[in-house]
Design an enzyme around this catalytic site. Structure first.
Site, PDB file in Angstrom:
ATOM      1  N   MET A 101       6.183  35.402  30.448  1.00 63.80           N
ATOM      2  CA  MET A 101       5.911  36.355  29.511  1.00 63.80           C
ATOM      3  C   MET A 101       6.349  36.454  28.206  1.00 63.80           C
ATOM      4  SD  MET A 101       5.807  39.628  32.169  1.00 63.80           S
ATOM      5  CE  MET A 101       4.624  40.680  31.361  1.00 63.80           C
ATOM      6  N   GLU A 102       7.185  35.193  27.936  1.00 65.78           N
ATOM      7  CA  GLU A 102       7.934  35.132  26.587  1.00 65.78           C
ATOM      8  C   GLU A 102       7.535  33.961  25.628  1.00 65.78           C
ATOM      9  OE1 GLU A 102       9.544  35.756  29.294  1.00 65.78           O
ATOM     10  OE2 GLU A 102       9.746  37.855  29.214  1.00 65.78           O
ATOM     11  N   HIS A 119      19.119  45.762  15.860  1.00 67.85           N
ATOM     12  CA  HIS A 119      19.018  45.396  17.356  1.00 67.85           C
ATOM     13  C   HIS A 119      20.375  44.448  17.540  1.00 67.85           C
ATOM     14  CE1 HIS A 119      14.972  46.112  16.299  1.00 67.85           C
ATOM     15  NE2 HIS A 119      14.889  46.941  17.014  1.00 67.85           N
ATOM     16  N   ARG A 169      14.739  29.450  25.580  1.00 69.05           N
ATOM     17  CA  ARG A 169      14.492  30.317  26.727  1.00 69.05           C
ATOM     18  C   ARG A 169      14.679  29.768  28.029  1.00 69.05           C
ATOM     19  NH1 ARG A 169      12.482  33.942  29.798  1.00 69.05           N
ATOM     20  NH2 ARG A 169      10.494  33.476  30.914  1.00 69.05           N
ATOM     21  N   ILE A 170      15.645  30.358  28.719  1.00 70.93           N
ATOM     22  CA  ILE A 170      15.808  29.913  29.945  1.00 70.93           C
ATOM     23  C   ILE A 170      15.414  30.936  31.173  1.00 70.93           C
ATOM     24  CG2 ILE A 170      17.414  28.218  29.534  1.00 70.93           C
ATOM     25  CD1 ILE A 170      19.600  30.249  30.022  1.00 70.93           C
ATOM     26  N   GLY A 171      14.243  30.951  31.575  1.00 73.90           N
ATOM     27  CA  GLY A 171      13.788  32.103  32.574  1.00 73.90           C
ATOM     28  C   GLY A 171      13.159  31.445  33.725  1.00 73.90           C
ATOM     29  N   SER A 172      12.344  32.310  34.412  1.00 72.14           N
ATOM     30  CA  SER A 172      11.782  32.160  35.410  1.00 72.14           C
ATOM     31  C   SER A 172      10.138  32.297  35.354  1.00 72.14           C
ATOM     32  CB  SER A 172      11.862  33.024  36.765  1.00 72.14           C
ATOM     33  OG  SER A 172      11.566  34.362  36.336  1.00 72.14           O
ATOM     34  N   ARG A 217      22.213  38.277  33.374  1.00 73.57           N
ATOM     35  CA  ARG A 217      22.482  37.158  33.366  1.00 73.57           C
ATOM     36  C   ARG A 217      23.058  36.612  32.267  1.00 73.57           C
ATOM     37  NH1 ARG A 217      18.103  33.637  37.002  1.00 73.57           N
ATOM     38  NH2 ARG A 217      19.642  34.483  38.315  1.00 73.57           N
ATOM     39  N   GLY A 271      16.046  36.320  30.036  1.00 75.61           N
ATOM     40  CA  GLY A 271      15.331  37.642  29.944  1.00 75.61           C
ATOM     41  C   GLY A 271      16.300  38.678  30.110  1.00 75.61           C
ATOM     42  N   SER A 313      10.031  30.721  40.233  1.00 71.93           N
ATOM     43  CA  SER A 313      10.636  31.667  40.997  1.00 71.93           C
ATOM     44  C   SER A 313      10.022  32.047  42.460  1.00 71.93           C
ATOM     45  CB  SER A 313      11.259  32.811  40.212  1.00 71.93           C
ATOM     46  OG  SER A 313      10.082  33.492  39.654  1.00 71.93           O
ATOM     47  N   ASP A 314       8.506  31.962  42.080  1.00 73.44           N
ATOM     48  CA  ASP A 314       7.419  32.340  43.110  1.00 73.44           C
ATOM     49  C   ASP A 314       6.176  31.467  42.888  1.00 73.44           C
ATOM     50  OD1 ASP A 314       7.908  34.737  40.761  1.00 73.44           O
ATOM     51  OD2 ASP A 314       5.793  34.481  41.354  1.00 73.44           O
ATOM     52  N   ARG A 345      17.936  29.642  44.769  1.00 80.36           N
ATOM     53  CA  ARG A 345      17.453  30.171  43.714  1.00 80.36           C
ATOM     54  C   ARG A 345      18.703  29.745  42.679  1.00 80.36           C
ATOM     55  NH1 ARG A 345      13.642  34.075  42.995  1.00 80.36           N
ATOM     56  NH2 ARG A 345      12.946  34.462  45.042  1.00 80.36           N
ATOM     57  N   ARG A 371      21.885  48.205  22.984  1.00 78.89           N
ATOM     58  CA  ARG A 371      21.075  48.377  24.154  1.00 78.89           C
ATOM     59  C   ARG A 371      21.453  47.721  25.181  1.00 78.89           C
ATOM     60  NH1 ARG A 371      15.218  50.369  22.591  1.00 78.89           N
ATOM     61  NH2 ARG A 371      15.527  50.996  20.558  1.00 78.89           N
TER      62      ARG A 371
HETATM   63  N1  HPA Z   1       4.064  36.486  36.090  1.00 83.77           N
HETATM   64  C1  HPA Z   1       4.803  36.648  34.961  1.00 83.77           C
HETATM   65  N2  HPA Z   1       6.099  36.492  34.883  1.00 83.77           N
HETATM   66  C2  HPA Z   1       6.668  35.981  35.868  1.00 83.77           C
HETATM   67  C3  HPA Z   1       5.988  35.808  37.089  1.00 83.77           C
HETATM   68  C4  HPA Z   1       4.808  36.065  37.299  1.00 83.77           C
HETATM   69  O1  HPA Z   1       4.023  35.817  38.351  1.00 83.77           O
HETATM   70  N3  HPA Z   1       6.924  35.224  37.871  1.00 83.77           N
HETATM   71  C5  HPA Z   1       8.169  34.836  37.084  1.00 83.77           C
HETATM   72  N4  HPA Z   1       7.899  35.573  36.004  1.00 83.77           N
END
Ligand code: HPA
Length: 241
Positions: A181-182, A5, A88-91, A25, A21, A204-205, A219, A44
């Site tokens: 999720m990671e 990969h 990991r840099i994510g939301s 980005r 992710g 993010s939410d 954001r 990929r």
């Molecule tokens: N669930 C999973 N992953 C996410 C979410 C969520 O609500 N918001 C941002 N990443």
């Protein structure tokens, strides 16, 4: 050399790799923050770059979404490219009333509903945790940046949509801060391979306060702050060796 990969040569990656992710980005981070970024992987469309930040080599490569995806990329980086640290840099979506959009979370632990740990044949439940040196270094860099991160447990969920569940109420009661999720998969690979890992997440939410909408500018601001914290952490880690 290459792996199934990653089409890069040995030495193409820095000791610390930042992992968003999203492949686009990854490209944006490389072009915005790194000096002299070079594309080292594009299999990929999972773009990986190496450049420098404050004269220290740093790489950035996307993980894709979910534990199976970050499991593949982190395994290959740790075992084939001599990478020591993956950040990991994510939301993430908040599930606590006092954790709001734009807040920064450092995942000291990552609960999961995934069966990823099954492969390790453990006679019990493994607790995936961040590397303490990376975590404490990142907290220090965050404070130096004027940020006040929340440190605690997250849930690395296997599904984004779960129409047949009551939602994250039970995780909320256990004090879990947010859902992503990671992280759990990354932490398990790091543990098994004797490497370091950390997840830094911007909220993010909000899963309960759905009126918390972020403007694109807000954001971007919180994302930029998270990036600078992660990059400064890479610099500090390079002094540790
Ligand atoms: N669930 C999973 N992953 C996410 C979410 C969520 O609500 N918001 C941002 N990443």
């Amino acid at each position: 050399m290459s792996t199934p990969h990653i089409n890069a040569q040995k030495g193409d990656f820095a000791k610390t790799v930042l992992m968003p992710g999203d492949p686009l980005r990854s490209k944006f981070i490389a072009e915005t923050f790194l000096t002299d970024p070079k594309l080292v992987n594009n299999v990929r469309g999972v773009q990986g770059y190496t450049g420098t930040w404050k004269d220290v080599p740093v790489s950035v490569m996307a993980s894709g979404m979910g534990i199976p995806a970050i499991g593949i990329y982190s395994y290959e980086l740790y075992t084939q490219y001599d990478v020591d640290n993956i950040i990991r840099i994510g939301s993430a979506g908040s599930i606590q009333p006092d954790l709001h959009t734009m807040d920064i979370v450092m995942a000291s632990g990552a609960c999961t509903d995934s069966n990823y740990a099954h492969q390790f044949s453990l006679n019990g439940t493994f607790a995936p945790v961040a590397d303490y040196t990376l975590l404490s270094t990142a907290v220090g860099c965050a404070r130096a940046n004027g940020a006040n991160p929340r440190v605690g447990n997250v849930l690395s969920a296997d599904n984004f949509y779960s129409p047949d569940s009551d939602g994250p109420d039970q995780w909320k009661k256990m004090g879990v801060l947010a859902i992503e999720m990671e992280c759990a998969g990354l932490y398990m690979n790091a543990a098994r391979l004797g490497k370091r890992a950390l997840g830094i997440l911007t909220i993010s939410d909000h899963l309960y306060i759905t009126s918390e909408n972020l403007s694109p500018e807000a954001r971007q601001k919180s994302f930029t702050q998270m990036m600078e914290i992660a990059l400064d952490t890479a610099v500090e880690m390079s002094k540790i060796g």
